[in-house]
Design an enzyme around this catalytic site. Structure first.
Site, PDB file in Angstrom:
ATOM      1  N   GLY A 198      -5.784  -2.880  -1.357  1.00 26.61           N
ATOM      2  CA  GLY A 198      -4.762  -3.825  -0.944  1.00 26.61           C
ATOM      3  C   GLY A 198      -3.793  -3.205   0.049  1.00 26.61           C
ATOM      4  O   GLY A 198      -3.404  -2.040  -0.085  1.00 26.61           O
ATOM      5  N   ALA A 199      -3.411  -3.997   1.048  1.00 20.19           N
ATOM      6  CA  ALA A 199      -2.522  -3.493   2.090  1.00 20.19           C
ATOM      7  C   ALA A 199      -1.208  -2.995   1.513  1.00 20.19           C
ATOM      8  O   ALA A 199      -0.660  -1.982   1.964  1.00 20.19           O
ATOM      9  CB  ALA A 199      -2.262  -4.595   3.116  1.00 20.19           C
ATOM     10  N   ASP A 200      -0.690  -3.683   0.490  1.00 20.66           N
ATOM     11  CA  ASP A 200       0.589  -3.275  -0.085  1.00 20.66           C
ATOM     12  C   ASP A 200       0.494  -1.904  -0.754  1.00 20.66           C
ATOM     13  O   ASP A 200       1.463  -1.125  -0.736  1.00 20.66           O
ATOM     14  CB  ASP A 200       1.077  -4.320  -1.093  1.00 20.66           C
ATOM     15  CG  ASP A 200       0.069  -4.594  -2.205  1.00 20.66           C
ATOM     16  OD1 ASP A 200      -1.142  -4.415  -1.984  1.00 20.66           O
ATOM     17  OD2 ASP A 200       0.491  -5.012  -3.302  1.00 20.66           O
ATOM     18  N   VAL A 246       8.434 -10.959  -0.562  1.00 18.70           N
ATOM     19  CA  VAL A 246       9.713 -10.282  -0.376  1.00 18.70           C
ATOM     20  C   VAL A 246       9.913 -10.033   1.117  1.00 18.70           C
ATOM     21  O   VAL A 246       9.025  -9.530   1.801  1.00 18.70           O
ATOM     22  CB  VAL A 246       9.763  -8.953  -1.148  1.00 18.70           C
ATOM     23  CG1 VAL A 246      11.104  -8.262  -0.944  1.00 18.70           C
ATOM     24  CG2 VAL A 246       9.513  -9.194  -2.636  1.00 18.70           C
ATOM     25  N   GLY A 256       2.994 -10.991  -1.744  1.00 17.34           N
ATOM     26  CA  GLY A 256       2.235 -10.699  -2.954  1.00 17.34           C
ATOM     27  C   GLY A 256       1.603 -11.956  -3.512  1.00 17.34           C
ATOM     28  O   GLY A 256       1.817 -13.059  -2.997  1.00 17.34           O
TER      29      GLY A 256
END
EC number: 2.7.1.33
Length: 265
Positions: free
Chosen positions: A112-114, A13, A8
């Site tokens: 966003g990929a997340d 994480v 991020g």
């Protein structure tokens, strides 16, 4: 074991999966200046503490899945997988990766990929329709249809950004600890700021989610609202719209995407 890495803007994480179970996790600061070699040393130090992994970098790691909102870090992690984990299958979430979630956006590459990975996990764990509220650098609200499609979302300033802005722009204010105040009505400046953050964001979540539900489903009660992100516990007890809390939602999504792609590599 599968190593999952969620990069991020503020924190990174990492999680270790043994099958479907997450057996270890770490949270470190995201630093776009770190080189591939520095990242490899950091990974070796973290994973060297786990009893099921060997002393050498890569021992016990059978697969790697990575998503990043910071392009420079993704570039260096790509180099880490090439130089230090050359024999280990690695999935980096980017255009062309199979997720199983259609993206109904004007420009899917902008998402966003997340956020896509969160949608993958939400569909697998709870089905649709669903809303994922991710408390990170930004607070993001992502909508998943009943058919498991990513239909869009909302982006708002995050909790930490708001706290820093108050400290910088407020002449008589300062940076404060992120903690729950004794009461809604603060008895001093610090408690007043803490109250504004905790209850202000809880109100924001309830208000945004309520409006999203009306657009997402004919019956708003059919929508499951999932909270994730490092700062989610700050508002969990106050935001009435949240149904589920899954702190490792992104890591679970990475595991699912890895499983859907590794057989194609």
């Amino acid at each position: 074991m599968l190593l999952t890495i969620d990069v991020g803007n503020t924190h990174t994480v990492l999680g270790l999966f043994d099958g479907e179970e997450i057996v270890e996790h770490w949270r470190i600061s995201t630093d776009s200046r770190r080189t591939a070699d520095e990242l490899a040393v950091l990974l070796q130090g973290l994973m060297g503490m786990h009893p099921l992994l060997g002393d050498e970098l890569g021992d016990g790691i059978e697969g790697i899945a990575i998503c990043s909102t910071v392009p420079s870090v993704l570039h260096e992690l790509r180099e880490v997988t090439r130089r230090y984990y050359g024999d280990v299958p690695a999935v980096l979430v980017e255009p062309g990766i199979k997720t199983g979630v259609p993206i109904l956006m004007d420009n899917p590459k902008e998402v966003g990929a997340d956020r896509i990975i969160n949608a993958v996990a939400a569909v697998d764990l709870y089905g649709g329709p669903a809303i994922v509220v991710d408390f990170g650098t930004a607070t993001t609200f992502d909508a998943v249809s009943a058919r498991g499609e990513y239909t869009g979302g909302v982006i708002a300033p995050g909790i930490e950004i708001s706290v820093e802005a108050l400290g910088v722009k407020g002449a008589q204010l300062r940076k404060i600890e992120l903690a729950r105040p004794r009461s809604v009505i603060g008895k001093n400046t610090v408690e007043a700021m803490q109250s504004g953050i905790v209850y202000g964001f809880a109100g924001q979540v309830d208000g945004v989610v309520q409006r999203m539900k009306r657009e997402l489903a004919e019956d708003p009660d059919d929508v499951t609202v999932i909270a994730t992100g490092g700062l989610a516990p700050m508002v969990l007890g106050e935001a009435t719209a949240i149904d589920e809390h899954e702190p490792w939602l992104t890591l679970i999504g990475l595991r699912l995407v890895y499983e859907r792609n590794v057989s194609r590599m």
